[in-house]
Design a protein around this motif. Structure first.
Motif: not given
Ligand SMILES: Cc1ncc(COP(=O)(O)O)c(C=O)c1O
Length: 383
Positions: A8-27
């Motif tokens: 659980f310490d090692e998660v995929p890099d969600h940036r640039g993956r059209n993730s709702l959660k991560w995409g909100k703050y992309e860049g």
């Protein structure tokens, strides 16, 4: 604090993956701790099934296997001491759609739908989608634990009140209702002839050691007769993008009305959704146990750190991976914006019916959580 878990310490890099959660703050340098999506990889066995289906390369319509139904029946019995029948299940592509349909099936235009407040935002808008009126019942505090305010509920209930839209366990306050509370609630609903849609999506995310979930409909055959229960593997096993949810309805007439309200507008879950649900229920238990262990430690860390930040009052989290915070003590106009400007993206309590409050998503790595807590502490300290 329990030691960290490399999985659980090692998660995929969600940036640039059209993730709702991560995409909100992309860049932007803002840590996303908002929408209820966890950052972790799904259980390895679930990923294997997804790979196998992709290799197979055909993505036609699917149907639930008898084994999936069997797994759900067995699970209800084993985890929730609830014996259900296969024909009580109605498959759904999502929970939000599931409770909207329930409101449609249980009431008519002009009726009132009761709900505990604060609550998951789509609860607030669902009644209005069918010309029904939401009556919010502010929850009360017993110590620092939110629970149903039975006095406020009695005052708010009128002859127009037909449905209670119940969140159990409760998002965003993290309450797991006790059997005694559920018995009292069931008795109230029966006395006032209220139907209940009980959204139990978070029922397998109990953070208190040894806790067990009691479905509302398992309280008595009488309340089961008035209840549509909604469940899904989506939150528990982190599969929300593969909508596979279900309603459990023991009352044949209510089930008929529910299916009629679905007819022509609600599709079945996708084939991959059925397959991943089956894989998660069959193989996911060790993953779920490790997840709960990890989330407990995240919760304990966040609670102790937040309690030390002047102006913030976090509430205990017995269930869900969502932590509710009273930020009115900060005396800032908009606490969500304040922390966003400090690089932490939280959910705004106003969306849940409680301005001045915040919701923090604990479903991230320990390192990210620590970084977010550092930023919050520094932002408040620097004011
Ligand atoms: C109580 C509750 N119901 C439903 C949902 C969403 O369900 P779905 O994505 O299946 O529509 C959530 C997501 O956070 C939730 O907390």
């Amino acid at each position: 604090m329990s030691p960290a878990d490399p999985f659980f310490d090692e998660v995929p890099d969600h940036r640039g993956r059209n993730s709702l959660k991560w995409g909100k703050y992309e860049g932007r340098d803002i840590l996303p701790l908002w929408v209820a999506d966890m950052d972790y990889r799904a259980a390895p066995e679930v990923i294997e099934i997804a790979k196998e289906l992709a290799r197979f390369g055909h993505f036609g319509y699917g149907k639930p296997s008898p084994a999936l139904t069997e797994l759900i029946l067995e699970r209800m019995d084993r985890l929730h001491d609830w014996r259900i029948q296969p024909n009580w299940l109605v498959w759904l592509p999502g929970m939000v759609c599931g409770f909207n349909i329930a409101i449609r099936a249980m009431g008519k235009e002009g009726d009132e739908v009761l709900s505990n407040i604060p609550v998951y935002p789509p609860f607030l808008t669902a009644p209005g989608n069918f010309g029904q009126n939401l009556i919010g019942i502010p929850m009360t505090l017993e110590g620092d634990r939110h629970t149903i305010d039975f006095g406020a509920l009695a005052s708010a209930t009128s002859p127009q009140s037909k449905t209670f839209l119940f969140c159990h366990p409760h998002n965003p306050v993290g309450t797991q209702f006790t059997r005694t509370e559920l018995e009292r609630f069931a008795e109230f609903c029966l006395r006032h002839d209220l139907s209940v849609c009980s959204d139990e999506i978070h029922c397998d995310l109990l953070l208190d050691e040894g806790a067990t979930h009691v479905p509302l409909a398992a309280i008595s055959p009488e309340i089961a007769d008035k209840t549509i229960t909604l469940m899904a593997p989506s939150k528990t096993f982190n599969l929300p993008g593969f909508g596979c949810s279900f309603a459990i309805i023991s009352n044949p007439e209510l089930r008929r009305r529910y299916k009629k309200a679905c007819a022509g507008i609600v599709p079945d879950p996708p084939a991959m959704g059925f397959a991943l649900a089956e894989a998660a229920y069959r193989h996911g238990e060790p993953w779920r146990q490790r997840l709960l262990h990890y989330l407990r430690a995240n919760r304990d860390l966040a609670l102790s750190r937040l309690a030390g930040i002047p102006g913030l009052s976090p509430f205990p989290v017995s269930a869900t991976y969502l932590l509710w915070i009273d930020a009115r003590g900060l005396a800032v106009e908009n606490p969500q914006q304040f922390f966003e400007e400090a690089g932490v993206g939280l959910s705004d309590g106003a969306d849940f019916g409680s301005p001045g409050f915040l919701r923090l998503n604990l479903g991230c790595t320990r390192a990210l959580l620590e970084q977010a807590l550092d930023r919050m502490e520094q932002a408040v300290g620097a004011r």
